[in-house]
Design a protein around this motif. Structure first.
Motif, PDB file in Angstrom:
ATOM      1  N   ARG A 193       2.919   0.726 -14.688  1.00 16.00           N
ATOM      2  CA  ARG A 193       2.993  -0.236 -13.588  1.00 16.00           C
ATOM      3  C   ARG A 193       3.358   0.456 -12.274  1.00 16.00           C
ATOM      4  O   ARG A 193       2.859   0.087 -11.198  1.00 16.00           O
ATOM      5  CB  ARG A 193       4.031  -1.312 -13.922  1.00 16.00           C
ATOM      6  CG  ARG A 193       4.068  -2.466 -12.925  1.00 16.00           C
ATOM      7  CD  ARG A 193       5.111  -3.497 -13.303  1.00 16.00           C
ATOM      8  NE  ARG A 193       4.789  -4.148 -14.564  1.00 16.00           N
ATOM      9  CZ  ARG A 193       5.506  -4.015 -15.676  1.00 16.00           C
ATOM     10  NH1 ARG A 193       6.584  -3.242 -15.684  1.00 16.00           N
ATOM     11  NH2 ARG A 193       5.166  -4.644 -16.780  1.00 16.00           N
TER      12      ARG A 193
ATOM     13  N   GLY B 293      -4.829  -0.072 -16.746  1.00 12.27           N
ATOM     14  CA  GLY B 293      -3.513  -0.667 -16.930  1.00 12.27           C
ATOM     15  C   GLY B 293      -3.377  -1.433 -18.229  1.00 12.27           C
ATOM     16  O   GLY B 293      -2.752  -2.492 -18.269  1.00 12.27           O
TER      17      GLY B 293
ATOM     18  N   MET C 295       4.895   0.740 -20.283  1.00 11.66           N
ATOM     19  CA  MET C 295       4.427  -0.245 -19.319  1.00 11.66           C
ATOM     20  C   MET C 295       5.056  -0.013 -17.951  1.00 11.66           C
ATOM     21  O   MET C 295       4.384  -0.136 -16.917  1.00 11.66           O
ATOM     22  CB  MET C 295       4.755  -1.655 -19.824  1.00 11.66           C
ATOM     23  CG  MET C 295       4.008  -2.068 -21.071  1.00 11.66           C
ATOM     24  SD  MET C 295       4.583  -3.669 -21.711  1.00 11.66           S
ATOM     25  CE  MET C 295       4.235  -4.735 -20.305  1.00 11.66           C
ATOM     26  N   ALA C 296       6.338   0.343 -17.923  1.00 12.08           N
ATOM     27  CA  ALA C 296       7.020   0.563 -16.648  1.00 12.08           C
ATOM     28  C   ALA C 296       6.408   1.741 -15.895  1.00 12.08           C
ATOM     29  O   ALA C 296       6.204   1.686 -14.673  1.00 12.08           O
ATOM     30  CB  ALA C 296       8.512   0.798 -16.896  1.00 12.08           C
TER      31      ALA C 296
ATOM     32  N   GLY D  64      -1.402  -0.430  -8.723  1.00 10.88           N
ATOM     33  CA  GLY D  64      -1.113  -1.475  -7.747  1.00 10.88           C
ATOM     34  C   GLY D  64      -0.489  -0.942  -6.478  1.00 10.88           C
ATOM     35  O   GLY D  64      -1.036  -0.068  -5.801  1.00 10.88           O
TER      36      GLY D  64
ATOM     37  N   GLN E 246      -1.646  -6.113 -21.174  1.00  9.83           N
ATOM     38  CA  GLN E 246      -2.067  -5.906 -19.787  1.00  9.83           C
ATOM     39  C   GLN E 246      -0.833  -5.634 -18.933  1.00  9.83           C
ATOM     40  O   GLN E 246       0.056  -6.481 -18.809  1.00  9.83           O
ATOM     41  CB  GLN E 246      -2.817  -7.138 -19.276  1.00  9.83           C
ATOM     42  CG  GLN E 246      -3.550  -6.923 -17.976  1.00  9.83           C
ATOM     43  CD  GLN E 246      -4.813  -6.087 -18.147  1.00  9.83           C
ATOM     44  OE1 GLN E 246      -5.557  -6.270 -19.105  1.00  9.83           O
ATOM     45  NE2 GLN E 246      -5.041  -5.165 -17.222  1.00  9.83           N
ATOM     46  N   VAL E 247      -0.782  -4.436 -18.347  1.00  7.80           N
ATOM     47  CA  VAL E 247       0.396  -4.040 -17.580  1.00  7.80           C
ATOM     48  C   VAL E 247       0.497  -4.827 -16.279  1.00  7.80           C
ATOM     49  O   VAL E 247       1.567  -5.314 -15.904  1.00  7.80           O
ATOM     50  CB  VAL E 247       0.365  -2.523 -17.297  1.00  7.80           C
ATOM     51  CG1 VAL E 247       1.524  -2.129 -16.387  1.00  7.80           C
ATOM     52  CG2 VAL E 247       0.416  -1.754 -18.603  1.00  7.80           C
ATOM     53  N   LEU E 248      -0.625  -4.972 -15.572  1.00  4.47           N
ATOM     54  CA  LEU E 248      -0.646  -5.734 -14.333  1.00  4.47           C
ATOM     55  C   LEU E 248      -1.524  -6.965 -14.508  1.00  4.47           C
ATOM     56  O   LEU E 248      -2.526  -6.911 -15.236  1.00  4.47           O
ATOM     57  CB  LEU E 248      -1.184  -4.879 -13.182  1.00  4.47           C
ATOM     58  CG  LEU E 248      -0.296  -3.720 -12.714  1.00  4.47           C
ATOM     59  CD1 LEU E 248      -0.992  -2.946 -11.603  1.00  4.47           C
ATOM     60  CD2 LEU E 248       1.044  -4.236 -12.224  1.00  4.47           C
TER      61      LEU E 248
END
Length: 674
Positions: free
Chosen positions: A324, A493, A320-321, A328, A587-589
């Protein structure tokens, strides 16, 4: 660990004699555990007969027509004798260990042991009579708290002795599959009328008499056929004699003790309501003391540290990091545990082509991990597995020169190396986790080959072998610890977590067989439950948890259980979830336009009435990724609460929490409260 050997003292591992193995494997003067002699009990007409009962009454040969004496006998082969370190120092512990080794003792000998035990504080319904006390060991459950009692931790030999008495009694009655978590020794304790609401609904209590007394029956409420009213009440019930081998009853119904003469010593055996709330370490401790397993290898080790297995969480967070950072605003932002922040823009190299920093995964599995770690020669005597040879009927010992599979010590010792290896990979600036002998890793696509080469070089440097036949390259989809992580949707994402198809099909096949047979053996449930529980945890959901609760209840059955229509529906539901369940999507973002509402309720009893309140917090995700929040809270109208209470509900927290959900979802109400 080394020690000097006193030739006149019993050593910890009795099969280890002057560097060789004694095939008999018995302490001196012990009866053969494979051919136990049947104790003798007296019939009502005074004639003796053979019986499998562990609790028996015999006459003193030195006294003509003397009173009957109670004797307890059980046969514990050396492999079953628990090895608890260090040596006991408390007098009661020393006596308990002696009784375990002797295997037979009389009531007066036990009485000397009872006098040395610590005493519990009496409960509200208990009255201590002449010399009365209670001693409770095993697991406890009080309100929302569960755990292992201090008596079990401080008195492991006494706990093992009481458990061995219970197991011996149950074995003699063909009820060795009875489950229990706790024991209470009661001497001259009068229990008033009460219910035990924290006991398991599917496991009855047992009362095992450990002394001779007159009266002292157990009164149990029975409105239909009761012929005895409990003293001081007009409640009808039945009086059940507490005689060997044991009395079984439902402790969740009203019951109490009737008057007796003599010294009344009872061993009460029961099962806590929610054993699943115990930690793995607590369950392992209870199993060691209670089961006295056939091989004593696990008894030579105790866990002194907590084993944390967070590999899947760590790898998921790392994926996820990375996702992310490439989406975005294309910046890196980490908040450390001390509150400080590491942040900065994504390097131009990664911004030129974000596919370069898309996450890829793999797992490195060690080959025959336990066999790569030797046991110190002076510790071999604590790692001997004993088996009965079917050819000659003799019990033989096998020395474990490497970490034996299935041993408690192997798990703890290897996990130390596992955590060390994870730290070494961290020092190499590699994002890796550890789960025993599996080491899952995550890396950006551009550095995947470098990461893999670094791990292999480190393994060769330390002389550790890996399973090259199962070694796969880094990929956006990888199987990690029986779970499939899917990081292919980097643009959207979304990180997906699902069960491995092979695991799901295997579990579905086991469920199909159960449904086809129409019944299930309780001994098969723990294994099946463990596999389903692990797989179900990847999907979450209330329906799955309810189904698992039903399976957990089936595990308390004593005999082969015929499936009811509800049981069959539960298994079919779990089968469908295994094969058709949607993967869990992370959901990452935040996605603009989403609205999240979190609700809760509270219920407090004020005298004869209830005070109920509800509340909620709403998060609205804006297109920019920021949040807009609102909240509400209020007390429920008394008329609503009184209507619920009038329906006979004892607890109103359930409808209160549901009311909060309804209030937040209904348009005509949510517009007002928010």
């Amino acid at each position: 660990m080394t020690s000097t050997h006193d030739p006149d003292a019993t050593i910890y591992a009795p099969w280890f004699v002057e560097g060789r193995f004694d095939a008999n494997l018995y302490y001196h003067d012990w009866p053969d555990p494979y051919e136990p002699t049947s104790p003798t009990v007296l019939d009502s007409d005074g004639q003796s007969s053979s019986s499998a009962h562990t609790v028996e009454y015999i006459r003193d040969d030195s006294v003509d027509d003397g009173p009957l004496m109670l004797r307890l006998s059980f046969y514990v082969g050396t492999p079953s004798l628990p090895l608890i370190e260090p040596d006991p120092s408390h007098t009661a512990e020393c006596m308990a260990r002696h009784f375990l080794r002797v295997g037979s003792f009389f009531e007066d000998q036990l009485s000397s042991l009872w006098d040395l035990l610590p005493h519990d504080s009496p409960r509200g319904h208990q009255t201590l009579l002449d010399g009365g006390f209670s001693f409770t060991t095993g697991a406890f459950q009080a309100g929302g708290l569960v755990g292992v009692r201090s008596n079990a931790l401080q008195m492991p030999w006494v706990t093992a002795l009481l458990c061995r008495i219970v197991h011996s009694v149950l074995l003699g009655e063909g009820a060795e599959d009875y489950h229990f978590t706790s024991l209470t020794l009661l001497r001259n304790v009068h229990s008033g009328i009460h219910r035990d609401g924290n006991n398991h609904p599917s496991c009855n209590n047992l009362l095992i008499p450990l002394s001779r007394f007159s009266g002292g029956e157990l009164w149990c409420y029975n409105a239909a056929s009761g012929d005895v009213c409990y003293p001081g009440t007009d409640l009808p019930g039945l009086a059940h004699a507490v005689t060997p081998p044991f009395l079984e009853f439902d402790s969740r119904e009203l019951h109490g003790t009737l008057h007796w003469t003599g010294v009344r010593v009872i061993l009460a055996v029961f099962h806590m309501k929610t054993p699943e709330d115990l930690s793995d370490g607590e369950m392992q401790f209870l199993r060691q003391d209670a089961e006295c397993e056939k091989n004593a290898v696990n008894q030579a080790w105790t866990v002194m540290e907590r084993i944390g297995l967070r590999a899947l969480d760590e790898i998921t967070w790392a994926c996820m990091a990375l996702m992310r950072a490439s989406l975005g605003r294309r910046e890196v932002f980490f908040r450390k545990s001390d509150g400080s922040v590491l942040s900065g823009p994504l390097h131009s190299y990664w911004q030129q082509d974000t596919r370069r920093c898309s996450p890829v995964l793999k797992t490195t599995d060690l080959r025959s991990a336990y066999k790569q770690f030797a046991i110190r020669p002076e510790h071999h005597r604590m790692c001997v597995v004993t088996l009965k040879d079917p050819a000659d009927g003799l019990t033989k010992g096998f020395v474990c020169r490497v970490l034996p599979f299935g041993a408690l010590a192997s798990v703890g010792q290897f996990n130390r190396f596992s955590r060390l290896w994870q730290r070494i990979l961290w020092e190499l600036k590699l994002a890796a986790a550890s789960y025993f002998d599996d080491f899952p890793s995550v890396e950006v696509r551009a550095l995947a080959e470098n990461h893999d080469s670094s791990v292999k070089a480190a393994l060769r440097l330390f002389g550790v072998d890996w399973a090259s036949d199962k070694d796969l390259p880094f990929s956006q989809t990888a199987d990690v610890l029986g779970v499939r992580l899917d990081a292919t949707d980097t643009e959207g994402g979304v990180l997906r977590v699902r069960n491995k198809p092979e695991r799901s099909k295997e579990i579905a096949s086991s469920i199909d067989k159960i449904l086809a047979d129409g019944c299930i053996d309780p001994k098969q449930i723990p294994s099946l439950f463990g596999r389903i529980q692990f797989s179900e945890s990847q999907l979450m959901g209330r329906q799955g948890r309810l189904a698992l609760a039903q399976i957990r209840w089936l595990s308390s059955a004593r005999h082969r259980h015929v499936l009811s229509s509800l049981d069959a529906t539960v298994f079919r539901s779990l089968r469908e979830r295994m094969l058709e369940g949607r993967p869990r999507e992370i959901q990452v973002l935040p996605v603009g336009g989403q609205t999240l509402v979190f609700t809760d309720g509270a219920c407090d009893k004020l005298g004869d009435k209830f005070s109920c309140s509800i509340g909620g917090v709403m998060y609205r995700v804006l297109p920019t990724g920021s949040y807009e929040t609102r909240a509400f809270g209020c007390y429920l109208d008394e008329s609503v609460v009184e209507q619920w209470a009038g329906l006979g509900k004892r607890h109103l927290i359930g409808p209160t929490e549901l009311f909060a959900v309804v209030a937040a979802r209904r348009p005509d109400m949510s517009g007002k409260i928010f």
